[in-house]
Design a protein around this motif. Structure first.
Motif, PDB file in Angstrom:
ATOM      1  N   ASP A 179      -5.632  -1.480  -5.040  1.00 30.41           N
ATOM      2  CA  ASP A 179      -5.072  -2.057  -3.818  1.00 30.41           C
ATOM      3  C   ASP A 179      -6.151  -2.942  -3.178  1.00 30.41           C
ATOM      4  O   ASP A 179      -7.108  -2.445  -2.607  1.00 30.41           O
ATOM      5  CB  ASP A 179      -4.652  -0.926  -2.868  1.00 30.41           C
ATOM      6  N   GLU A 180      -5.979  -4.234  -3.305  1.00 29.64           N
ATOM      7  CA  GLU A 180      -6.932  -5.230  -2.805  1.00 29.64           C
ATOM      8  C   GLU A 180      -8.365  -4.981  -3.290  1.00 29.64           C
ATOM      9  O   GLU A 180      -9.272  -4.774  -2.498  1.00 29.64           O
ATOM     10  CB  GLU A 180      -6.882  -5.283  -1.272  1.00 29.64           C
ATOM     11  N   SER A 238       0.839  -1.211   0.000  1.00 28.79           N
ATOM     12  CA  SER A 238       0.000   0.000   0.000  1.00 28.79           C
ATOM     13  C   SER A 238       0.866   1.249   0.000  1.00 28.79           C
ATOM     14  O   SER A 238       0.533   2.244  -0.659  1.00 28.79           O
ATOM     15  CB  SER A 238      -0.929   0.013   1.215  1.00 28.79           C
ATOM     16  N   GLN A 274      -9.075  -1.588   1.330  1.00 29.18           N
ATOM     17  CA  GLN A 274      -9.213  -1.591   2.793  1.00 29.18           C
ATOM     18  C   GLN A 274      -9.926  -0.327   3.276  1.00 29.18           C
ATOM     19  O   GLN A 274     -10.382  -0.265   4.400  1.00 29.18           O
ATOM     20  CB  GLN A 274      -7.835  -1.684   3.449  1.00 29.18           C
TER      21      GLN A 274
HETATM   22 MG   LIG Z   1      -2.017  -2.783   2.190  1.00 30.20          MG
END
Ligand SMILES: [Mg+2]
Ligand SMILES: Nc1ncnc2c1ncn2[C@@H]1O[C@H](COP(=O)(O)OP(=O)(O)OP(=O)(O)O)[C@@H](O)[C@H]1O
Length: 338
Positions: free
Chosen positions: A182-183, A65, A106
């Motif tokens: 990111d994810e 991240s 997230q």
């Molecule tokens: Mg991360």
């Protein structure tokens, strides 16, 4: 092919207050001026070409991240240089925003009180998205990600998985040249994960988007990406194709045969020599079970034929070290040395 982004000797350290253990320590830490440096990203270099699809993996805290935050201009690097679409992200964040798409799974970005449909319209205006592009990206997102029932709901009231889908749609609404995801499949159920991967794949193909995706679900990588970057405690441990990754880190693959009768010592000896010539090794002959291991790529057909020729085989399976096993092995390999 032209580079979409380029990163050279990039590092990021965070300054952290030193805290003593315990509650008292935590409170004292609030007033302490003593800090320590945490090296989140350590001297990494890589480039991504236009239209390339790259997956970034690594354990929790590996620096994924942080890397994406530097690439999207949220964080200023401690050292090194980086360029995204010819711009320096932390200096030219606003200009860059028009050409990149960003998802932080997230922490979904859309947290507004207005309905999803209005949110998208607003983004259309903000990003000055041409009507013909919007028609494609909006319509496709609604269709492919099943957003129709959500369009009238306020973003705040969506479940995590619903919000993730809207976030992804929003990030790709302006058909950006690069998407930093990111994810993007965090918190999604299995069928929605599939939908999301398909959507990302299709949009990538349609607009030639360069992709950089971080994930803990390796299927995101094997199904969407052709190249893999592995971060290990802030350092780049691997950069290459998924095949190269398997070749480098996979250990043995195996041919496991169930025989009608146990192999005799004499036949084992003959077979052993032949198997060796074809890059394999008999590692077990226990009762009815015979196991041949090999490392050489493409050795399986020849080894299988040898076994079938020399033994009466009831069943035969090929066991390949899959990418999840390889990655788990790498993560577990060594003690934490931060
Ligand atoms: Mg991360
Ligand atoms: N704002 C911050 N201040 C101090 N340290 C931070 C900060 N953000 C991240 N870190 C630290 O930097 C390291 C890398 O964090 P990062 O969030 O980049 O990891 P990650 O690879 O994305 O992990 P995850 O898989 O858990 O998302 C970690 O050790 C983390 O504790």
């Amino acid at each position: 092919m032209e580079n979409a982004l380029h990163v050279k000797n990039l590092s990021k350290s965070y300054q952290r207050r030193v805290r003593k253990p315990g509650l008292l320590g935590a409170v004292q830490g609030l007033f302490s001026s003593q800090t320590e440096e945490l090296h989140a990203v350590r001297n990494i270099s890589f480039s991504i070409k236009r239209g390339e699809r790259v997956g970034l993996i690594g354990e929790n805290g590996a620096g994924k991240s942080t890397t994406l935050k530097m690439l999207t201009g949220i964080l200023v690097p401690t050292e090194g240089t980086l360029e995204v679409l010819g711009r320096v992200p932390w200096k030219e964040r606003r200009q860059l925003a028009l050409n990149i798409g960003v998802v932080f799974g997230q922490r979904p970005q859309l947290l507004w009180d207005i309905p999803v449909r209005e949110t998208f319209r607003l983004l259309k205006t903000m990003y000055r998205i041409p009507e013909e592009i919007y028609q494609v990206t909006f319509t496709e997102a609604v269709k492919r990600l099943g957003l129709e029932p959500l369009l009238g709901t306020a973003v705040r009231q969506l479940s995590l998985g619903q919000r993730m889908r809207c976030d992804l749609a929003a990030a790709l609404l302006h058909a950006p040249a690069i998407a930093f995801l990111d994810e993007p499949t965090i918190g999604l159920d299995l069928s929605v994960k599939e939908q999301v991967r398909e959507y990302i794949r299709d949009m990538q193909k349609r607009f030639g988007t360069s992709l950089l995706i971080t994930t803990h679900d390796l299927k995101d990588i094997t199904e969407v990406c052709d190249r893999l970057l592995l971060l290990d405690k802030g350092k780049l441990l691997f950069d290459g194709s998924i095949r190269e990754f398997e070749r480098k880190f996979a250990n043995e693959s195996r041919v496991v045969a169930e025989l009608h009768q146990p192999a005799t010592p004499a036949s084992l000896k003959k077979m052993g020599a032949e198997v060796k010539r074809h890059g394999g090794k008999i590692v077990a002959s226990e009762g009815h079970r015979l196991i041949v291991e090999y490392r050489k790529e493409g050795a399986a057909p020849a080894l299988t034929q040898i076994i079938l020729k020399r033994q009466k085989v009831a069943d035969l399976t090929l066991e390949k070290t899959d990418i999840e096993t390889i990655v788990t092995r790498i993560y577990r390999r060594k003690p934490d040395k931060k």
